[in-house]
Scaffold this motif. Structure first.
Motif, mmCIF file in Angstrom:
data_model
loop_
_atom_site.group_PDB
_atom_site.id
_atom_site.type_symbol
_atom_site.label_atom_id
_atom_site.label_comp_id
_atom_site.label_asym_id
_atom_site.label_seq_id
_atom_site.Cartn_x
_atom_site.Cartn_y
_atom_site.Cartn_z
ATOM 1 N N VAL A 13 11.032 54.706 22.697
ATOM 2 C CA VAL A 13 11.640 55.544 21.659
ATOM 3 C C VAL A 13 12.682 56.466 22.289
ATOM 4 O O VAL A 13 13.799 56.606 21.772
ATOM 5 C CB VAL A 13 10.570 56.356 20.886
ATOM 6 N N GLU A 14 12.344 57.074 23.405
ATOM 7 C CA GLU A 14 13.277 57.984 24.079
ATOM 8 C C GLU A 14 14.535 57.249 24.529
ATOM 9 O O GLU A 14 15.642 57.767 24.419
ATOM 10 C CB GLU A 14 12.604 58.672 25.262
ATOM 11 N N PHE A 15 14.373 56.037 25.021
ATOM 12 C CA PHE A 15 15.542 55.264 25.419
ATOM 13 C C PHE A 15 16.419 54.963 24.202
ATOM 14 O O PHE A 15 17.652 55.021 24.281
ATOM 15 C CB PHE A 15 15.141 53.970 26.128
ATOM 16 N N SER A 20 21.473 55.891 21.213
ATOM 17 C CA SER A 20 22.215 56.334 20.029
ATOM 18 C C SER A 20 23.246 57.404 20.383
ATOM 19 O O SER A 20 24.323 57.451 19.786
ATOM 20 C CB SER A 20 21.267 56.855 18.947
ATOM 21 N N GLN A 21 22.932 58.236 21.347
ATOM 22 C CA GLN A 21 23.854 59.303 21.754
ATOM 23 C C GLN A 21 25.069 58.760 22.507
ATOM 24 O O GLN A 21 26.050 59.474 22.693
ATOM 25 C CB GLN A 21 23.112 60.337 22.602
ATOM 26 N N CYS A 22 25.008 57.512 22.910
ATOM 27 C CA CYS A 22 26.131 56.878 23.618
ATOM 28 C C CYS A 22 27.068 56.144 22.663
ATOM 29 O O CYS A 22 28.050 55.548 23.099
ATOM 30 C CB CYS A 22 25.599 55.895 24.649
ATOM 31 N N GLY A 45 13.723 54.913 17.846
ATOM 32 C CA GLY A 45 14.334 55.964 18.649
ATOM 33 C C GLY A 45 15.813 56.110 18.365
ATOM 34 O O GLY A 45 16.340 57.222 18.302
ATOM 35 N N PHE A 46 16.498 54.994 18.181
ATOM 36 C CA PHE A 46 17.933 55.014 17.890
ATOM 37 C C PHE A 46 18.197 55.771 16.587
ATOM 38 O O PHE A 46 19.032 56.677 16.544
ATOM 39 C CB PHE A 46 18.455 53.572 17.797
ATOM 40 N N VAL A 47 17.478 55.403 15.547
ATOM 41 C CA VAL A 47 17.679 56.023 14.227
ATOM 42 C C VAL A 47 17.298 57.506 14.277
ATOM 43 O O VAL A 47 18.022 58.363 13.746
ATOM 44 C CB VAL A 47 16.878 55.262 13.145
ATOM 45 N N LEU A 50 19.855 59.787 15.858
ATOM 46 C CA LEU A 50 21.009 60.124 15.020
ATOM 47 C C LEU A 50 20.646 61.086 13.900
ATOM 48 O O LEU A 50 21.477 61.388 13.053
ATOM 49 C CB LEU A 50 21.640 58.848 14.450
ATOM 50 N N GLY A 51 19.394 61.559 13.900
ATOM 51 C CA GLY A 51 19.015 62.606 12.949
ATOM 52 C C GLY A 51 18.037 62.230 11.861
ATOM 53 O O GLY A 51 17.654 63.084 11.061
ATOM 54 N N HIS A 52 17.585 60.997 11.795
ATOM 55 C CA HIS A 52 16.624 60.607 10.765
ATOM 56 C C HIS A 52 15.271 61.255 11.037
ATOM 57 O O HIS A 52 14.775 61.219 12.158
ATOM 58 C CB HIS A 52 16.473 59.083 10.724
ATOM 59 N N LYS A 53 14.680 61.837 10.018
ATOM 60 C CA LYS A 53 13.407 62.557 10.170
ATOM 61 C C LYS A 53 12.201 61.768 9.666
ATOM 62 O O LYS A 53 11.082 62.094 9.984
ATOM 63 C CB LYS A 53 13.462 63.896 9.429
ATOM 64 N N GLY A 54 12.405 60.764 8.858
ATOM 65 C CA GLY A 54 11.279 60.045 8.268
ATOM 66 C C GLY A 54 10.811 58.872 9.094
ATOM 67 O O GLY A 54 11.146 58.723 10.267
ATOM 68 N N ASN A 55 10.045 58.020 8.453
ATOM 69 C CA ASN A 55 9.479 56.835 9.070
ATOM 70 C C ASN A 55 10.578 55.799 9.331
ATOM 71 O O ASN A 55 11.541 55.708 8.574
ATOM 72 C CB ASN A 55 8.404 56.257 8.138
#
Length: 154
Positions: A13-15, A20-22, A45-47, A50-55
């Motif tokens: 998830v962290e990766f 996403s930040q790249c 992790g990608f989603v 980028l700021g998604h808070k849900g599932n």
């Protein structure tokens, strides 16, 4: 090619967040790996990066799960159950690839001939209880993403 070993789901998830930040322009990712290799976990992790808070769930039965975020549209495709690539034409696949979208596609081989060329190919493989991820570039956009990833991992 960029390679890294991911020790568990948390690292995956962290990766995905770092990946996403790249991404500062629209991109298309092809995700390869056996069932359970971490494709959806990486996408989560990608989603979230980028700021998604849900599932973030696998779109195995719906083919695509959309995420409308502040600056981006993210589309997570899972083509595992796709019977014929022409089904993608019926769902308007070309509309998903725009200047403000990131498309992450699991099992892209099921949509060959209809899908656009990827910017990045990601291979997730088992390495004992861990996962190894290999990322290769297929475009100038993809090369920029890899260069940014390498800077994050120095």
């Amino acid at each position: 090619m960029f390679k890294v070993v991911l020790v568990d789901d948390v690292a995956t998830v962290e990766f995905g967040r770092k990946l996403s930040q790249c991404c500062d322009q629209a991109s298309c990712f092809f995700l390869y790996g056996d069932l359970g290799a971490g494709k959806t976990t990486l996408t989560r992790g990608f989603v979230q990066g980028l700021g998604h808070k849900g599932n973030v769930k696998s779109p195995t039965y719906t083919l695509v799960e959309p995420y409308e975020l502040a600056d981006w549209q993210v589309y997570h495709f899972d083509l595992y159950r796709l019977a014929d690539p022409e089904e993608l034409e019926f769902m308007g696949i070309r509309d998903y690839f725009s200047d403000n979208s990131h498309c992450l596609i699991e099992w892209p081989d099921k949509g060959l001939g209809v899908l656009p060329e990827p910017d990045i190919i990601i291979n997730l493989t088992y390495l004992g209880l861990q996962r190894q991820i290999e990322i290769s570039s297929c475009s100038a956009v993809g090369q920029k993403i890899i260069e940014k990833l390498e800077l994050l991992h120095e």
